[in-house]
Structures are given as C-alpha cells and as structure tokens.
Design an enzyme around this catalytic site. Structure first.
Site, short mmCIF file in Angstrom:
data_model
loop_
_atom_site.label_atom_id
_atom_site.label_comp_id
_atom_site.label_asym_id
_atom_site.label_seq_id
_atom_site.Cartn_x
_atom_site.Cartn_y
_atom_site.Cartn_z
N ARG A 26 20.62 70.24 65.17
CA ARG A 26 20.66 71.19 64.15
C ARG A 26 19.36 72.38 64.45
NH1 ARG A 26 19.31 70.78 59.67
NH2 ARG A 26 20.94 71.90 58.84
N GLU B 91 33.30 67.24 47.11
CA GLU B 91 33.35 66.58 48.66
C GLU B 91 31.90 66.74 49.25
OE1 GLU B 91 35.92 68.86 50.67
OE2 GLU B 91 37.85 68.42 49.75
N PRO B 92 30.90 66.22 48.37
CA PRO B 92 29.52 66.39 48.92
C PRO B 92 29.11 65.58 50.08
CG PRO B 92 29.60 64.88 47.20
CD PRO B 92 30.90 65.26 47.14
N GLY B 93 28.19 66.10 51.29
CA GLY B 93 27.71 65.28 52.13
C GLY B 93 26.33 65.40 52.28
N ARG B 94 25.83 66.66 52.73
CA ARG B 94 24.50 66.86 52.91
C ARG B 94 23.51 66.38 51.65
NH1 ARG B 94 22.52 70.44 56.59
NH2 ARG B 94 24.64 71.72 56.50
N TYR C 172 24.34 65.09 59.50
CA TYR C 172 24.70 65.98 60.47
C TYR C 172 23.77 65.81 61.66
CZ TYR C 172 27.67 68.12 57.08
OH TYR C 172 28.76 68.25 55.92
N GLY D 256 29.09 71.34 49.67
CA GLY D 256 28.17 72.26 50.02
C GLY D 256 26.88 72.75 49.66
N CYS E 80 17.79 68.93 79.48
CA CYS E 80 17.50 70.26 80.58
C CYS E 80 17.97 71.72 79.99
CB CYS E 80 18.07 69.91 81.88
SG CYS E 80 17.16 68.54 82.59
N GLU E 81 17.55 71.81 78.87
CA GLU E 81 17.91 73.26 78.18
C GLU E 81 16.60 73.80 77.66
OE1 GLU E 81 20.95 74.39 77.82
OE2 GLU E 81 22.22 72.82 78.71
#
Ligand SMILES: Cc1ncc(COP(=O)(O)O)c(C=O)c1O
Length: 406
Positions: free
Chosen positions: A329, A290-293, A387, A252, A358-359
C-alpha cells in the site's frame, strides 16, 4: 480529501495504544511483543475482537442491510469463519475466493460474485454451485451468463453493476465509479441490457442493481448523488422486471491511516448510513452492502524486525525484513501507515523505513519521526488488516509473512 481536526492524532501520539511501554492491539489491548518470542519472519497479527467491534458497529448503523464482507480485503480463513459467525455474507471476485469462503463455512446462499473478468469456467462453476447472486460488469458478460446458464439448464440471479460516472475524490487507483474506469456499466447501456435480459428470460432473473464507487471514501456527497440516480433507474427497471428486489450500494467507506480515531470514524459511518437509508428506505427491496476495509483495516498489524540502521550523507534508513512484498500500500497508493515500535523508548529519530526488496519504491515510510529503534527491535506497521496479506507477493523470492489471529 477532507481534512479533519488533529486532536485525535494527538491522542494516538500520546501513546494510547501502549500499556507499560508495550504496544497493544484492539479493544482488549492485547500485547504484541509476546507473539515475537520465537520470531522467524514478519507476522500479520489480526485481532478478532476488534473485527467483531467494527462489524457490529457497521451492522448497527446500516439497520436491516445485509452485509457481504469483501473477501479481497483479507481472505484469512479464521477471519472468514469469525465473520460468518457474526452473520456476514461474502462478496467474492474469483473462483479462488468462492472456494475459500465455502471452505470457511459460508454457503452458496451467502455469496455475491462480483468482478470484471469472470471466465467461462468461473461462471460455469458458479452456476453449477447455485451462487446466490452474480454482479454483472459488462454486456458481453451478461450475454455469456445467459448462454452458459441455458446450456446448464440453470437460472442465474444477476445484479447489474452500474457506473454512474461520479468522482468520490479518492486515489485514482481505487476509484471505480468513473466512466474511464473498467468497472460497472454506463447508464446509457441500459436499453441494450434490457434487450439482452429479455432475450435470456428463461435463463436469467434480474434481481437487483449495484453500485461501488471506489475505496477510501471519506466524504459522501458524490455517493449520495449516485444513490439518487440509481434509485430512479431501480424504480423504472422494477416495473419491467418484477424479480428486481435487491439494491447493493457497495463498500468503500474509508478509514484514517495517519491516526487512530475510532469515534470520528463511527460518526462518519453514521453520516454515510443516514444518507443511504434516507435515500433508499422507501424502495421495495432488500438493501445490501460490501464493506471490506472498514471492517478489518484497523484490526491487523504487520510486525517486522529491524535489520540495520543505515546512515548515508542524505538520510537515515531503518532497514526491516518486510517491505512492499508484504504490504504494497505505501508503494502503490502512497498510503501513510503509522509505524510503532513494539517497545516504546523515549528518544526519537527521523528516518526512511525501508524493506529488503530491490526497488527504490520499497518503503513503508519516508522521513518519518519514530521513537528511537535499534537493530533487532520489532516494529508494527499499523492498520494493515485490509489489502495487506491479500496483496502480498513472493517478489525477490522472499517468503510470505506468517499470519496469527488473536
Ligand atoms: C465491488 C467491490 N465491492 C466492495 C469492495 C470493498 O471496498 P472497501 O474495502 O473499500 O470497503 C470493493 C473494493 O475495491 C469492490 O471493488
């Protein structure tokens, strides 16, 4: 969220990442333009040297803590192989991720299995494989694990993911430690968890407690409070369950998206590590994270090609061939990724950078000042290593982007 001084922003703006007007990535300043020589569709580019640098910095800050890389951030096989070589374990949230990390050279002893929705099939497979640790997120899941392990004649090593109801002031979609989030278990549930563990004593070993308050944490007072609360619980539980020997303090730690300031990020990491180690080092247990980013976020960019410069009476749109389908994101979390042309020019324009989907939510940036770009130019959406591809979709039946590790 805390605001930090803008000097780092100025360093990024003066073009530290450009050499001879060409955008470069990572500590070895690898040029990105040559990768577009035979451009076919958008490309995620990941710099493995950059990943080494980030992983080693985190390892150094957290001492003997065992790091389980959060695979959801980026499950690219080469990245997983690289992190395995660097000594990482893997934090997974599905049988798909278990298979991916095993294919990438991790062993079952490297795997922590988290996630709120583990199916009977997934738990059965995890137990048959002998996964190192299952982080349990609810009482019915604990009960289910006990029953399946007994049927299989196995013993499950479980960690209780506790939810201390603490706000880390992040985007609501990535907060996980509040009582109205679906993650972890309320502290008031502990007596029932103990009963359930005692009932399944032949098929479950309680080996730890875990915590994850959310992603993009930039300020650590709430985290510190949560650690202290869980520490007391850990000590009480250890008296009843001598097998309890792991404290998993989650992932986190956030990164800046609006600037590149690795020094400030490392200094924040040191603050986080100090709080963690000062609070937990007198426990008789192994520490896990548990690092990710933080490990992979800066190490990837998404390269996309300008298709049209479209001017309306209201504004200018730079329409590129990638969008929310490849990097969701900005649309989902209002994330502010920097956007850089691969070849720098001197003039500037103000525009919305939008994709082909198309958004109206399909944008990378709004009212952004960019150095002037024209049709056919390549731009990089920066800090897309976490991500990004892992959340990509085939919406509108657009092809998935390519991935290259350099
Ligand atoms: C349980 C758990 N661990 C680790 C992570 C990784 O978080 P981050 O990428 O912010 O480090 C997440 C992300 O949501 C998570 O849910």
């Amino acid at each position: 969220m805390t605001k930090y001084p803008s000097c780092a922003m100025m360093l990024a703006e003066v073009g530290m990442e450009y050499i001879n007007n060409e955008l470069c990535l990572g500590p070895l300043k690898k040029a990105l333009l040559p990768l577009c020589a035979n451009y076919m569709r958008p490309i995620y580019v990941y710099d493995l040297d950059f990943i080494s640098q980030r992983y080693q910095a985190m390892k150094k800050a957290l001492g003997s803590t065992r790091l389980f890389y959060a695979v959801k951030a980026n499950p690219n096989v080469e990245i997983l192989q690289h992190l395995k070589k660097l000594g990482a374990g893997a934090d997974v949230v599905s049988l798909g991720e278990i298979k991916r990390v095993l294919e990438s050279g991790f062993t079952v002893q490297d795997i922590v299995y988290s996630g709120v929705g583990k199916t009977r099939h997934e738990i059965t497979e995890a137990l048959k494989l002998g996964i190192y640790q299952i982080n349990v997120e609810s009482l019915p899941e604990l009960e289910r694990i006990g029953i399946i392990a007994r049927e299989l004649g196995k013993k499950a090593s479980v960690v209780l993911r506790l939810n201390p109801d603490i706000d880390i002031k992040t985007h609501p979609y990535i907060a996980t430690g509040l009582k109205d989030n679906k993650f972890g278990m309320e502290l008031s549930l502990i007596p029932e968890l103990i009963q359930c563990l005692q009932k399944h004593t032949g098929s479950i070993d309680l080996v730890g407690v875990s915590l994850h308050l959310g992603s993009m944490m930039m300020e650590f007072s709430g985290y510190q409070e949560a650690l202290k609360t869980l520490k007391t619980i850990f000590v009480d539980l250890q008296k009843k369950f001598p097998t309890l020997k792991r404290f998993d303090f989650g992932g986190g730690v956030g990164i800046f998206y609006d600037r590149l300031d690795l020094e400030l990020e490392e200094s924040l990491l040191r603050d986080y590590a100090k709080i963690t180690l000062d609070t937990l080092s007198d426990l008789n247990c192994e520490l896990q994270s548990e690092p990710g980013r933080w490990v992979v976020g800066h190490c990837g960019v998404l390269i996309t090609q300008v298709q049209y410069i479209k001017k309306t009476s209201a504004k200018t749109f730079v329409v590129v061939d990638s969008g929310m389908n490849h990097l969701i994101r900005p649309s989902l979390y209002e994330a502010d990724h920097m956007i850089r042309p691969l070849v720098k020019k001197s003039e500037s324009i103000k525009a919305d950078i939008v994709g082909p989907i198309c958004e109206s939510a399909d944008f990378f940036a709004k009212d952004r000042t960019l150095t002037s770009i024209s049709e056919g130019d390549f731009v990089a959406v920066m800090d897309a290593g976490a991500y990004g591809y892992s959340m990509a979709s085939i919406y509108n039946l657009q092809e998935l982007p390519l991935e290259i590790c350099i």
